[in-house]
Enzyme design. Structure first.
Site, mmCIF file in Angstrom:
data_model
loop_
_atom_site.group_PDB
_atom_site.id
_atom_site.type_symbol
_atom_site.label_atom_id
_atom_site.label_comp_id
_atom_site.label_asym_id
_atom_site.label_seq_id
_atom_site.Cartn_x
_atom_site.Cartn_y
_atom_site.Cartn_z
ATOM 1 N N GLU A 168 12.332 -7.094 -36.694
ATOM 2 C CA GLU A 168 13.069 -6.279 -37.684
ATOM 3 C C GLU A 168 12.551 -4.846 -37.750
ATOM 4 O O GLU A 168 12.386 -4.272 -38.826
ATOM 5 C CB GLU A 168 13.014 -6.935 -39.075
ATOM 6 C CG GLU A 168 13.873 -8.188 -39.148
ATOM 7 C CD GLU A 168 14.120 -8.673 -40.564
ATOM 8 O OE1 GLU A 168 13.983 -7.877 -41.517
ATOM 9 O OE2 GLU A 168 14.465 -9.854 -40.718
HETATM 10 C C1 LIG Z 1 9.650 -13.543 -31.935
HETATM 11 C C2 LIG Z 1 10.718 -12.510 -31.911
HETATM 12 C C3 LIG Z 1 11.942 -12.754 -32.496
HETATM 13 C C4 LIG Z 1 12.973 -11.824 -32.394
HETATM 14 N N1 LIG Z 1 14.221 -12.127 -32.862
HETATM 15 C C5 LIG Z 1 15.253 -11.285 -32.577
HETATM 16 C C6 LIG Z 1 16.610 -11.670 -32.848
HETATM 17 O O1 LIG Z 1 16.881 -12.739 -33.392
HETATM 18 N N2 LIG Z 1 17.588 -10.803 -32.505
HETATM 19 C C7 LIG Z 1 17.337 -9.605 -31.917
HETATM 20 O O2 LIG Z 1 18.263 -8.892 -31.611
HETATM 21 N N3 LIG Z 1 16.064 -9.203 -31.661
HETATM 22 C C8 LIG Z 1 15.024 -10.017 -31.957
HETATM 23 N N4 LIG Z 1 13.736 -9.633 -31.672
HETATM 24 C C9 LIG Z 1 13.494 -8.330 -31.094
HETATM 25 C C10 LIG Z 1 12.718 -7.378 -31.991
HETATM 26 O O3 LIG Z 1 13.555 -6.849 -32.960
HETATM 27 C C11 LIG Z 1 12.107 -6.334 -31.056
HETATM 28 O O4 LIG Z 1 11.019 -6.970 -30.436
HETATM 29 C C12 LIG Z 1 11.703 -5.095 -31.737
HETATM 30 O O5 LIG Z 1 12.830 -4.360 -32.084
HETATM 31 C C13 LIG Z 1 10.800 -4.224 -30.859
HETATM 32 O O6 LIG Z 1 11.298 -4.072 -29.573
HETATM 33 P P1 LIG Z 1 10.335 -4.296 -28.305
HETATM 34 O O7 LIG Z 1 9.646 -5.569 -28.489
HETATM 35 O O8 LIG Z 1 11.151 -4.110 -27.102
HETATM 36 O O9 LIG Z 1 9.249 -3.172 -28.432
HETATM 37 P P2 LIG Z 1 9.365 -1.615 -27.946
HETATM 38 O O10 LIG Z 1 10.632 -1.042 -28.429
HETATM 39 O O11 LIG Z 1 9.084 -1.593 -26.497
HETATM 40 O O12 LIG Z 1 8.196 -0.987 -28.745
HETATM 41 C C14 LIG Z 1 6.829 -1.113 -28.353
HETATM 42 C C15 LIG Z 1 5.975 -0.353 -29.364
HETATM 43 O O13 LIG Z 1 6.349 1.028 -29.360
HETATM 44 C C16 LIG Z 1 6.638 1.437 -30.687
HETATM 45 N N5 LIG Z 1 7.678 2.484 -30.633
HETATM 46 C C17 LIG Z 1 8.861 2.469 -30.000
HETATM 47 N N6 LIG Z 1 9.518 3.618 -30.214
HETATM 48 C C18 LIG Z 1 8.727 4.386 -30.985
HETATM 49 C C19 LIG Z 1 8.833 5.673 -31.564
HETATM 50 N N7 LIG Z 1 9.897 6.448 -31.402
HETATM 51 N N8 LIG Z 1 7.811 6.123 -32.317
HETATM 52 C C20 LIG Z 1 6.725 5.370 -32.499
HETATM 53 N N9 LIG Z 1 6.566 4.146 -32.005
HETATM 54 C C21 LIG Z 1 7.552 3.663 -31.250
HETATM 55 C C22 LIG Z 1 7.099 0.194 -31.396
HETATM 56 O O14 LIG Z 1 6.903 0.333 -32.813
HETATM 57 C C23 LIG Z 1 6.164 -0.847 -30.792
HETATM 58 O O15 LIG Z 1 4.946 -0.795 -31.460
HETATM 59 C C24 LIG Z 1 12.716 -10.569 -31.776
HETATM 60 C C25 LIG Z 1 11.460 -10.302 -31.246
HETATM 61 C C26 LIG Z 1 10.460 -11.252 -31.287
HETATM 62 C C27 LIG Z 1 9.146 -10.932 -30.670
#
Ligand SMILES: Cc1cc2nc3c(=O)[nH]c(=O)nc-3n(C[C@H](O)[C@H](O)[C@H](O)COP(=O)(O)OP(=O)(O)OC[C@H]3O[C@@H](n4cnc5c(N)ncnc54)[C@H](O)[C@@H]3O)c2cc1C
Length: 820
Positions: free
Chosen positions: A505
């Site tokens: 989220e």
């Molecule tokens: C167990 C689990 C359940 C999930 N369930 C769902 C679901 O039901 N439906 C769905 O659609 N998604 C789901 N997600 C996805 C979740 O919403 C994403 O993992 C989340 O949005 C982060 O994306 P990412 O993991 O690709 O991290 P990334 O986007 O790659 O981010 C990596 C890091 O970089 C930071 N970051 C990125 N951009 C910036 C910025 N501009 N400034 C500062 N920091 C930044 C982030 O905060 C994070 O710390 C789930 C994820 C997990 C792990």
């Protein structure tokens, strides 16, 4: 100087220095209370006239006063030029379309007050405080209690799934339809009840909580409820509420995580051979919770209409649709392994999957409106599920770790009596109390009909971080007993799962740096958004009004920040008297300092501020701690100012003001803005160190907070109210509770024995021999001796950890390997 002035003004009756002081004081007072510019000007002129200033000098002073107060003059001479400069120099933040939609979604609530620099404390102390209806209480005591008893978390981890009868029970009892109104066969629960249910389930089993959480948070039900057509509501909502349909929502993709708007999933409008309009969808999504068992997939994609069949243009933008998972071409079934926590989290894909046009949420009118729908739903959702999970977890840690510290002995003493452990217990107790305060504060706002995205983003960020702090502390206190997994372990699974809440989220780094302050500064600031919009619309009159009001706002906050800092908040009026008044005043002080620095940063860095995430992160910390402290103060009032809660209230506030001080120090030392850096880094940083908002909880206060966990009784029970209890007294939390109660009951007798040894009436000896001697000498009764023996037996049992034969151990690992 006033000494050279003629003496016809009434101020002349006063000595010169007193006259000067009165003029300065009046002007400062007018600025402090925030009189509008024209009223400030009148005060100044009246005072100078009264002081006997000669008319020509008065006229000289009046020139800028008139200039600033007559809009037409002000605009022609100043504002229009300034506006042109700001546009030319690109000093204003550039807001993308998706950012604009995010900023426009939802409401500003107490965040607006706290950002203002002059919060209405009397309004804050009256924010709605929620309660539960009879039906909601009955559900918590009935089906929720029952399902908690049906679920054995250790077994769920072994089986890698909830038992079938639990899935059926959840569906039958409408757990998946808590947010669906009764008219559509759901439970129609308030945000507070929804939060209470998730809190209790999370304290029993994370997979159980997640399974219930997802259908009730951002997803098909929420989207259909607020944005669906009547037919979609009639079709989907009762099925979802009855658990006949299991939903999931797919937004995230390999190349679109935090930057969800960069999604590559595509939908194309086309005409079928029979003349009907339809969509052809292609997607590759990942991390989708419940997807492998879902019967309906909520999908976010970018919609194109190359032949303009819908008459809304070719690129319609982000759109949401509901796709039955048995639709031809939907690929499901694979699983991710989220840190080994056994809940369904999966990838899903589809290539040219055809669905009818009415799969779009909201029908044709909803085409291209998906981003706004998602932002609006997240605006509420972030304030419920993850805060409830974190709060339930923090309470579980408080209960289990407090009991353990009261039972586990080393060096002849319960470890809770060592100061090093006490420090951790204080934080665990304080965080649990604070999180519950903030949980109810936020759901109170949601139940009043508000959708405040900045408040809920602050909640999501702070709750998950503070839970991580609590669980880490808990692990340290329980030591090896927390690390050894098995049916009796109370913390390990919550510890393993903590990073999941941090990431989902909106991952926390981004939530903190971009959403809380980045969006907060535009949404909650009284003038920033108006200025940006006026400039974008080339509405110079609107810009002039907003800009000069903004200047007055900065002056007011500057005066307030200085005077409140000098007086340590005493110049602010607390809405209450008594022991919490000092904290209310510091809220006013912190808000003024925060607002002033925010304005300096925005003016000094302009659009660049967005990229200075180390600064925006610190601003987010001050802002969100202001919210938490306000929630703590509100809880204290709402619960009737219980004196036994005072240590927890004081601890929470002291901790909050310390964190704010640290963040403010970081801001003044790192904010690089023309002409002012020296002032910020030198005198102001020094002043902030000499006179900080807070020093943090005193050791003696920490000791009192820790004692709430080490003393069985009402305060401990209220602190941890609403979590699941262990039905078996010989297992896990039940075993700890039994030992804790017995050891606490035996403490007085134990103390008497110790005193007798000190006085030399008894010889120091191993426990059983000492007791026999005490019995023999009549120092304890037979019943008291039995109490001591029982306590000792339970104490020993409670600190045992699980162990396995090699076969059992390998069977566990084998099951894991089979399911991954
Ligand atoms: C167990 C689990 C359940 C999930 N369930 C769902 C679901 O039901 N439906 C769905 O659609 N998604 C789901 N997600 C996805 C979740 O919403 C994403 O993992 C989340 O949005 C982060 O994306 P990412 O993991 O690709 O991290 P990334 O986007 O790659 O981010 C990596 C890091 O970089 C930071 N970051 C990125 N951009 C910036 C910025 N501009 N400034 C500062 N920091 C930044 C982030 O905060 C994070 O710390 C789930 C994820 C997990 C792990």
């Amino acid at each position: 100087m006033l000494s050279n002035l003629p003496t016809h003004g009434w101020l002349a009756v006063l000595p010169d220095a007193a006259s000067l002081a009165l003029v300065v004081l009046s002007v400062l007072t007018a600025a402090f209370v925030g009189l509008p510019l024209w009223a400030n000007s009148l005060v100044l002129l009246a005072l100078l006239w009264s002081a006997g200033l000669p008319l020509p000098v008065l006229a000289l002073v009046a020139v800028p006063v008139v200039l600033f107060n007559v809009p037409a003059l002000r605009r022609a001479l100043l504002t229009d030029r300034l506006a042109a400069f700001l546009v030319r120099a690109k000093l204003l933040p550039v807001i993308s379309d998706t950012e604009r939609e995010a900023i426009e979604a939802g409401d500003v609530w107490v965040d607006g007050e706290l950002f203002s620099g002059k919060p209405d404390l009397h309004a804050l102390v009256r924010t709605p405080w929620p309660g539960l209806s009879e039906a909601e209480r009955a559900f918590l005591d009935g089906p929720v209690e029952q399902v908690c008893r049906m679920v054995d978390d250790w077994q769920v981890w072994q089986d890698r799934d909830l038992p079938r009868e639990v899935w059926d029970f959840l569906g039958k009892q409408r757990f998946f339809g808590m947010i669906v109104p009764k008219a559509f066969e759901g439970l129609g629960f308030s945000a507070t009840a929804h939060s209470a249910v998730i809190q209790k389930l999370a304290s029993r089993s994370m997979p159980l909580a997640i399974t219930v959480m997802v259908p009730n948070s951002l997803g098909p039900a929420e989207l259909i409820l607020h944005h669906g057509t009547d037919e979609q509501k009639q079709h989907w909502l009762p099925r979802l509420a009855r658990g006949e349909e299991i939903p999931c929502f797919a937004l995230t993709e390999p190349a679109a995580g935090s930057d969800a708007a960069a999604m590559e999933a595509r939908g194309v409008v086309f005409r079928r051979a029979n003349g009907e309009l339809a969509l052809r969808l292609t997607w590759n999504k990942r991390y989708i919770t419940l997807a492998a068992v879902a019967t309906v997939l909520g999908l976010a994609f970018k919609l194109e209409d190359p032949d303009e069949l819908l008459g809304k243009g070719k690129q319609l933008g982000i759109t949401c649709a509901l796709i039955p998972t048995n639709t031809k071409g939907v690929v499901l079934g694979r699983r991710h392994d989220p840190l080994g926590v056994p809940f369904y989290n999966c990838p899903t894909s589809g290539q040219d999957v055809e669905v009818p046009l009415d799969a779009i949420i909201g029908g044709v009118a909803g085409a291209g409106r998906g981003w706004r729908m998602l932002m609006e739903c997240l605006a509420a959702g972030r304030g419920i599920s993850l805060p409830a999970t974190s709060c339930g977890g923090a309470k579980l840690v408080a209960r289990a770790v407090g009991a353990y510290a009261g039972v586990r002995k080393q060096f002849g003493l319960e470890i809770g009596r060592f100061e090093g452990i006490e420090e951790k217990l204080a934080r665990i107790a304080g965080n649990a109390w604070l999180l519950d305060a903030a949980r109810l504060f936020v759901t109170g706002g949601l139940d009043a009909g508000l959708k405040p995205p900045v408040v809920t983003a602050m909640a999501k960020y702070q709750f998950t971080e503070l839970f991580r702090e609590s669980i880490n502390d808990g692990m340290d206190v329980q030591g090896g007993a927390a690390i050894s997994r098995g049916p009796n372990n109370t913390l390990a699974h919550a510890y393993v799962g903590a990073p999941i809440s941090i990431t989902v989220e909106g991952a926390n780094v981004l939530t903190r740096t971009l959403m809380v302050f980045g969006q907060g500064a535009i949404r909650c600031h009284p003038y920033a958004r108006r200025e940006i919009e006026a400039l974008a619309a080339k509405d110079r009159a609107a810009f002039d009004r907003a800009f000069w009001a903004h200047v007055g706002h900065v002056i007011r906050n500057g005066v307030r920040a200085a005077l409140l800092s000098l007086s340590r908040g005493r110049l602010a009026r607390s809405p209450v008297s008594g022991p919490s008044a000092v904290h209310w005043r510091r809220v006013a002080w912190a808000s003024a300092t925060f607002a002033l620095l925010a304005d300096l940063a925005m003016a000094g860095l302009g659009g660049d501020l967005k990229r200075k995430e180390k600064l925006t992160g610190r601003f987010a910390d001050v802002f969100s701690w202001l919210l938490l402290v306000t929630a703590a103060l509100r809880r204290f009032e709402a619960e009737g100012r219980k004196s036994e809660d005072l240590p927890l209230l004081h601890w929470s506030c002291e901790q909050g003001f310390l964190r704010m001080s640290q963040a403010l120090q970081g801001i003044v030392r790192n904010l690089r803005i023309p002409f002012l850096s020296w002032l910020l880094r030198g005198p102001l940083a020094l002043w902030g160190r000499v006179n900080p908002l807070g020093h943090g909880p005193h050791d003696a206060l920490g000791a009192k907070a820790a004692r709430t966990l080490l003393t069985p009784g009402e305060t401990r029970d209220r602190l941890t109210a609403g979590i699941a209890t262990e039905p078996e007294a010989s297992r896990g939390l039940g075993r700890l509770e039994a030992a804790f109660a017995a050891c606490s009951a035996a403490a007085a007798v134990q103390g008497r024995l110790k005193d007798a040894v000190k006085r030399g009436e008894l010889q120091k000896a191993p426990a059983e021999r000492l007791l026999a001697e005490a019995l023999g000498k009549g120092l304890v009764s037979a019943a008291e001796a039995q109490t001591l023996r029982d306590a000792e037996t339970l104490r020993r049992a409670a600190v045992e950890v699980d162990s396995f034969t090699l076969e059992e151990y390998l069977a566990t690992a084998g099951k894991l390997a089979q399911h991954v």
